[in-house]
Design an enzyme around this catalytic site. Sequence first.
Site, PDB file in Angstrom:
ATOM      1  N   LYS A  22      12.428 -11.501  37.260  1.00  0.00           N
ATOM      2  CA  LYS A  22      11.279 -10.628  36.974  1.00  0.00           C
ATOM      3  C   LYS A  22      11.462  -9.883  35.655  1.00  0.00           C
ATOM      4  O   LYS A  22      10.561  -9.840  34.827  1.00  0.00           O
ATOM      5  CB  LYS A  22      11.141  -9.621  38.130  1.00  0.00           C
ATOM      6  N   ASN A  23      12.650  -9.301  35.462  1.00  0.00           N
ATOM      7  CA  ASN A  23      12.851  -8.462  34.282  1.00  0.00           C
ATOM      8  C   ASN A  23      12.978  -9.263  32.991  1.00  0.00           C
ATOM      9  O   ASN A  23      12.933  -8.690  31.900  1.00  0.00           O
ATOM     10  CB  ASN A  23      14.067  -7.559  34.460  1.00  0.00           C
ATOM     11  N   CYS A 118       9.261   7.852  38.114  1.00  0.00           N
ATOM     12  CA  CYS A 118       9.942   6.841  38.904  1.00  0.00           C
ATOM     13  C   CYS A 118      11.009   7.506  39.762  1.00  0.00           C
ATOM     14  O   CYS A 118      11.640   8.469  39.345  1.00  0.00           O
ATOM     15  CB  CYS A 118      10.576   5.836  37.961  1.00  0.00           C
ATOM     16  N   ARG A 123      12.874   8.780  32.871  1.00  0.00           N
ATOM     17  CA  ARG A 123      12.910   7.542  32.087  1.00  0.00           C
ATOM     18  C   ARG A 123      12.158   7.768  30.770  1.00  0.00           C
ATOM     19  O   ARG A 123      11.007   7.369  30.621  1.00  0.00           O
ATOM     20  CB  ARG A 123      12.335   6.393  32.904  1.00  0.00           C
ATOM     21  N   PRO A 124      12.827   8.397  29.813  1.00  0.00           N
ATOM     22  CA  PRO A 124      12.168   8.702  28.543  1.00  0.00           C
ATOM     23  C   PRO A 124      11.889   7.448  27.713  1.00  0.00           C
ATOM     24  O   PRO A 124      12.406   6.374  28.016  1.00  0.00           O
ATOM     25  CB  PRO A 124      13.186   9.594  27.825  1.00  0.00           C
ATOM     26  N   ASP A 126      11.977   7.812  24.127  1.00  0.00           N
ATOM     27  CA  ASP A 126      12.281   8.236  22.753  1.00  0.00           C
ATOM     28  C   ASP A 126      12.898   7.105  21.919  1.00  0.00           C
ATOM     29  O   ASP A 126      12.624   6.997  20.714  1.00  0.00           O
ATOM     30  CB  ASP A 126      13.210   9.462  22.770  1.00  0.00           C
ATOM     31  N   ASP A 309      21.245  -1.959  38.670  1.00  0.00           N
ATOM     32  CA  ASP A 309      20.305  -2.542  39.629  1.00  0.00           C
ATOM     33  C   ASP A 309      21.002  -3.159  40.841  1.00  0.00           C
ATOM     34  O   ASP A 309      20.319  -3.643  41.755  1.00  0.00           O
ATOM     35  CB  ASP A 309      19.411  -3.592  38.942  1.00  0.00           C
ATOM     36  N   ARG A 401       7.797  -5.687  44.981  1.00  0.00           N
ATOM     37  CA  ARG A 401       7.741  -5.667  43.510  1.00  0.00           C
ATOM     38  C   ARG A 401       8.801  -6.583  42.913  1.00  0.00           C
ATOM     39  O   ARG A 401       8.674  -7.009  41.767  1.00  0.00           O
ATOM     40  CB  ARG A 401       7.978  -4.243  42.978  1.00  0.00           C
TER      41      ARG A 401
HETATM   42  C1  UD1 Z   1      15.526  -1.857  32.586  1.00  0.00           C
HETATM   43  C2  UD1 Z   1      15.233  -2.604  33.856  1.00  0.00           C
HETATM   44  C3  UD1 Z   1      15.732  -1.812  35.057  1.00  0.00           C
HETATM   45  C4  UD1 Z   1      17.213  -1.466  34.863  1.00  0.00           C
HETATM   46  C5  UD1 Z   1      17.463  -0.800  33.522  1.00  0.00           C
HETATM   47  C6  UD1 Z   1      18.926  -0.594  33.220  1.00  0.00           C
HETATM   48  C7  UD1 Z   1      13.225  -3.812  33.305  1.00  0.00           C
HETATM   49  C8  UD1 Z   1      11.760  -3.957  33.510  1.00  0.00           C
HETATM   50  N1  UD1 Z   1      13.802  -2.795  33.950  1.00  0.00           N
HETATM   51  O1  UD1 Z   1      14.797  -0.626  32.643  1.00  0.00           O
HETATM   52  O2  UD1 Z   1      15.542  -2.594  36.215  1.00  0.00           O
HETATM   53  O3  UD1 Z   1      17.612  -0.586  35.893  1.00  0.00           O
HETATM   54  O4  UD1 Z   1      16.924  -1.616  32.469  1.00  0.00           O
HETATM   55  O5  UD1 Z   1      19.617  -1.795  33.253  1.00  0.00           O
HETATM   56  O6  UD1 Z   1      13.837  -4.594  32.616  1.00  0.00           O
HETATM   57  N2  UD1 Z   1      16.734   5.849  27.931  1.00  0.00           N
HETATM   58  C9  UD1 Z   1      16.595   6.865  27.019  1.00  0.00           C
HETATM   59  N3  UD1 Z   1      15.586   6.760  26.101  1.00  0.00           N
HETATM   60  C10 UD1 Z   1      14.740   5.687  26.047  1.00  0.00           C
HETATM   61  C11 UD1 Z   1      14.924   4.642  26.969  1.00  0.00           C
HETATM   62  C12 UD1 Z   1      15.927   4.758  27.899  1.00  0.00           C
HETATM   63  O7  UD1 Z   1      17.336   7.849  27.025  1.00  0.00           O
HETATM   64  O8  UD1 Z   1      13.858   5.641  25.180  1.00  0.00           O
HETATM   65  C13 UD1 Z   1      17.807   5.943  28.935  1.00  0.00           C
HETATM   66  C14 UD1 Z   1      17.280   5.846  30.367  1.00  0.00           C
HETATM   67  O9  UD1 Z   1      16.828   7.084  30.853  1.00  0.00           O
HETATM   68  C15 UD1 Z   1      18.510   5.331  31.093  1.00  0.00           C
HETATM   69  C16 UD1 Z   1      19.159   4.419  30.064  1.00  0.00           C
HETATM   70  O10 UD1 Z   1      18.648   4.835  28.794  1.00  0.00           O
HETATM   71  O11 UD1 Z   1      19.365   6.424  31.358  1.00  0.00           O
HETATM   72  C17 UD1 Z   1      18.874   2.951  30.260  1.00  0.00           C
HETATM   73  O12 UD1 Z   1      17.483   2.746  30.414  1.00  0.00           O
HETATM   74  P1  UD1 Z   1      16.752   1.417  29.958  1.00  0.00           P
HETATM   75  O13 UD1 Z   1      17.748   0.347  29.669  1.00  0.00           O
HETATM   76  O14 UD1 Z   1      15.759   1.742  28.907  1.00  0.00           O
HETATM   77  O15 UD1 Z   1      15.962   1.026  31.282  1.00  0.00           O
HETATM   78  P2  UD1 Z   1      14.617   0.234  31.310  1.00  0.00           P
HETATM   79  O16 UD1 Z   1      14.538  -0.674  30.142  1.00  0.00           O
HETATM   80  O17 UD1 Z   1      13.493   1.162  31.585  1.00  0.00           O
END
Ligand code: UD1
Length: 424
Positions: A22-23, A118, A123-124, A126, A309, A401
């Site tokens: 899925k991801n 979530c 889940r920022p 930035d 995950d 999902r």
């Molecule tokens: C993806 C996966 C999710 C998995 C996660 C971590 C998908 C659709 N989802 O989520 O299943 O649990 O990777 O392997 O692929 N963060 C920031 N700033 C940002 C983005 C992220 O600080 O702009 C932080 C998040 O809060 C978290 C960490 O970085 O602590 C990792 O998050 P991220 O890898 O971005 O998760 P997703 O891509 O949302």
Amino acid sequence: MDALVVTGGRRLTGEVKASGAKNAALPIMAASILADEPLVLKGVPDLADIRTMGRLLGKLGVSVERKRGGTMVLASPSRSKRNRAPYEIMRTMRAGICVLGPLLARRGKAEVSLPGGCAIGDRPVDLHLKGLRALGARLEVEHGYIVGSCRRLRGGEMYLGGPFGSSVTGTANILMASVLADGTTVIDCAACEPEVQDLARVLEKMGARIAGIGSPRLVVEGVDRLGGCEHTVIPDRIEAGTFLVAGAATHGDVTVDGARWDDLFALVNTLREVGADVERQDGTIRISARHRLRSIDVTTLPFPGFPTDLQAQMMAALTTADGISVVTEKIFPDRFMHVAELGRMGARIRKQANAAVVHGTEHLSGAPVMASDLRASAALVIAALAARGTTTISRLYHLDRGYEHLEKKLRRLGAKVRRVNIKG
Ligand code: UD1
């Protein structure tokens, strides 16, 4: 509302096939916005999130056609001006954010709702914004929407590490934006997850020029246009890992077809440390666990570390291990919603900051429990399979999902599970 009724205490045995990831499929579907020609994807799982992404792309003018057997054909009109990803869709699925980069790169404008809250914590976005700004996009957050515009994006250099490491969908977004940018882009501290690698391979097939795939430094030479391609999505390592952990927790003997050893090596290593036998056999991974598992310390980390995950599922298995385990969460420090529900089944877990101390107990007992998010639900299923008696897991829409044909697959392994409709 659907619930899963599980009668536990049976060893899972037999073979099961992992569905497409899925991801990986979600950002790849978003990449269709970038192409002048259709994208033909194979192995796309039939899941709620995939249907939601299909609906979102439909709003953006992309035609999404599902064919039999997991094939999907996506075609983006070359001159579409549609660029609004509405809150009604974005609130249910975070991966919708992956349309932001492609919209800016191909259509020069985007209005993308911030994704919904979530259960697994903050889940920022930035890092997504930082990366896109480094490519020359103007971005503001207004009324809950990311509003962006640009002329042609231009190559840039950026560091995409955050307080918890790299970002998976952040890297996907920036990568998709950079392939059509003018000049060279360097993404440092890029996520190395297999799903990001799969996206990069699709983009290459479409004509993108990307070096360093699978490493934390991606170097992209922008091109003027991308064509279509055909691609088979990688098998879902998290689904495969869930079946392996279920095999261990029920002291079973389970072979997962399509499970990729290299994608799951951190889990393989952990399962071996708790005392299971894990072997690789032509495109499958087999686990057998005859005895009570041993306790262990597990820490989640970005790939190739232990995946967040699979944290909840592994914790479920450790609730009946011999001794005390410590499970530390380094990606989503609040991702412990499953702890209380596992407690209802007799698990002895104490949460401390971003860790959980698990005192192994001889056995769990079935109870009514409630799913809170996708992977927490999978953990409850594993606990229920291992427990004595019957467990009813409500709020099943979370599981739907991310797990294709879950009951069918579990039944094939000898589990006693059925879906029922309950009021509430
Ligand atoms: C993806 C996966 C999710 C998995 C996660 C971590 C998908 C659709 N989802 O989520 O299943 O649990 O990777 O392997 O692929 N963060 C920031 N700033 C940002 C983005 C992220 O600080 O702009 C932080 C998040 O809060 C978290 C960490 O970085 O602590 C990792 O998050 P991220 O890898 O971005 O998760 P997703 O891509 O949302």
